[in-house]
Design a protein around this motif. Structure first.
Motif, short mmCIF file in Angstrom:
data_model
loop_
_atom_site.label_atom_id
_atom_site.label_comp_id
_atom_site.label_asym_id
_atom_site.label_seq_id
_atom_site.Cartn_x
_atom_site.Cartn_y
_atom_site.Cartn_z
N SER A 31 0.83 -1.20 0.00
CA SER A 31 0.00 0.00 0.00
C SER A 31 0.87 1.25 0.00
O SER A 31 1.97 1.25 0.56
N PRO A 32 0.37 2.32 -0.59
CA PRO A 32 1.10 3.59 -0.52
C PRO A 32 1.23 4.05 0.93
O PRO A 32 0.37 3.77 1.77
N VAL A 33 2.31 4.75 1.22
CA VAL A 33 2.58 5.24 2.57
C VAL A 33 2.63 6.75 2.52
O VAL A 33 3.30 7.34 1.67
N ASP A 34 1.93 7.41 3.45
CA ASP A 34 1.96 8.87 3.55
C ASP A 34 3.03 9.24 4.58
O ASP A 34 2.76 9.27 5.78
N PHE A 35 4.24 9.49 4.10
CA PHE A 35 5.35 9.79 4.99
C PHE A 35 5.15 11.11 5.73
O PHE A 35 5.61 11.27 6.85
N SER A 36 4.48 12.07 5.10
CA SER A 36 4.21 13.35 5.76
C SER A 36 3.35 13.14 7.00
O SER A 36 3.60 13.73 8.05
N HIS A 37 2.32 12.31 6.86
CA HIS A 37 1.43 12.03 7.99
C HIS A 37 2.19 11.32 9.12
O HIS A 37 2.02 11.65 10.29
N LEU A 38 3.02 10.35 8.76
CA LEU A 38 3.80 9.63 9.77
C LEU A 38 4.73 10.57 10.52
O LEU A 38 4.89 10.48 11.74
N TYR A 39 5.36 11.48 9.78
CA TYR A 39 6.29 12.43 10.40
C TYR A 39 5.55 13.38 11.34
O TYR A 39 6.01 13.64 12.45
N ARG A 40 4.38 13.88 10.90
CA ARG A 40 3.60 14.78 11.77
C ARG A 40 3.15 14.05 13.04
O ARG A 40 3.18 14.62 14.14
N ASP A 41 2.75 12.78 12.91
CA ASP A 41 2.33 12.00 14.08
C ASP A 41 3.50 11.81 15.04
O ASP A 41 3.33 11.89 16.26
N GLN A 42 4.68 11.58 14.51
CA GLN A 42 5.86 11.40 15.35
C GLN A 42 6.19 12.69 16.09
O GLN A 42 6.49 12.67 17.29
N LEU A 43 6.13 13.82 15.38
CA LEU A 43 6.39 15.11 16.04
C LEU A 43 5.36 15.40 17.13
O LEU A 43 5.72 15.89 18.19
N ALA A 44 4.11 15.10 16.86
CA ALA A 44 3.06 15.34 17.84
C ALA A 44 3.28 14.46 19.08
O ALA A 44 3.06 14.90 20.21
N GLY A 45 3.72 13.24 18.88
CA GLY A 45 3.99 12.34 20.00
C GLY A 45 5.16 12.82 20.84
O GLY A 45 5.14 12.69 22.07
N GLU A 46 6.18 13.37 20.19
CA GLU A 46 7.34 13.87 20.92
C GLU A 46 6.98 15.13 21.71
O GLU A 46 7.50 15.35 22.80
N GLU A 47 6.10 15.97 21.16
CA GLU A 47 5.72 17.20 21.85
C GLU A 47 4.85 16.91 23.07
O GLU A 47 4.94 17.61 24.07
N SER A 48 4.03 15.87 23.00
CA SER A 48 3.14 15.56 24.12
C SER A 48 3.87 14.79 25.23
O SER A 48 3.39 14.73 26.35
N ALA A 49 5.03 14.23 24.91
CA ALA A 49 5.76 13.45 25.91
C ALA A 49 6.64 14.32 26.77
O ALA A 49 6.90 15.41 26.65
#
Length: 49
Positions: A31-49
């Motif tokens: 399946s196609p992968v949305d790397f932009s979405h994965l990167y934004r999710d990772q940044l959001a997780g780091e900011e909330s931690a």
């Protein structure tokens, strides 16, 4: 951070699919992968931690 994977993934996906098919195995469709979405999710997780 996501430019290179976004460009290379379709080529890698085609190479894998062709190699599997040429080997006589059932098709493997990645399946196609949305790397932009994965990167934004990772940044959001780091900011909330």
């Amino acid at each position: 951070m996501v430019g290179i994977p976004h460009i290379l993934f379709p080529f890698a996906r085609k190479i894998v699919a062709d190699t599997i098919s040429d080997g006589g195995f059932p098709p493997l469709l990645l399946s196609p992968v949305d790397f932009s979405h994965l990167y934004r999710d990772q940044l959001a997780g780091e900011e909330s931690a």
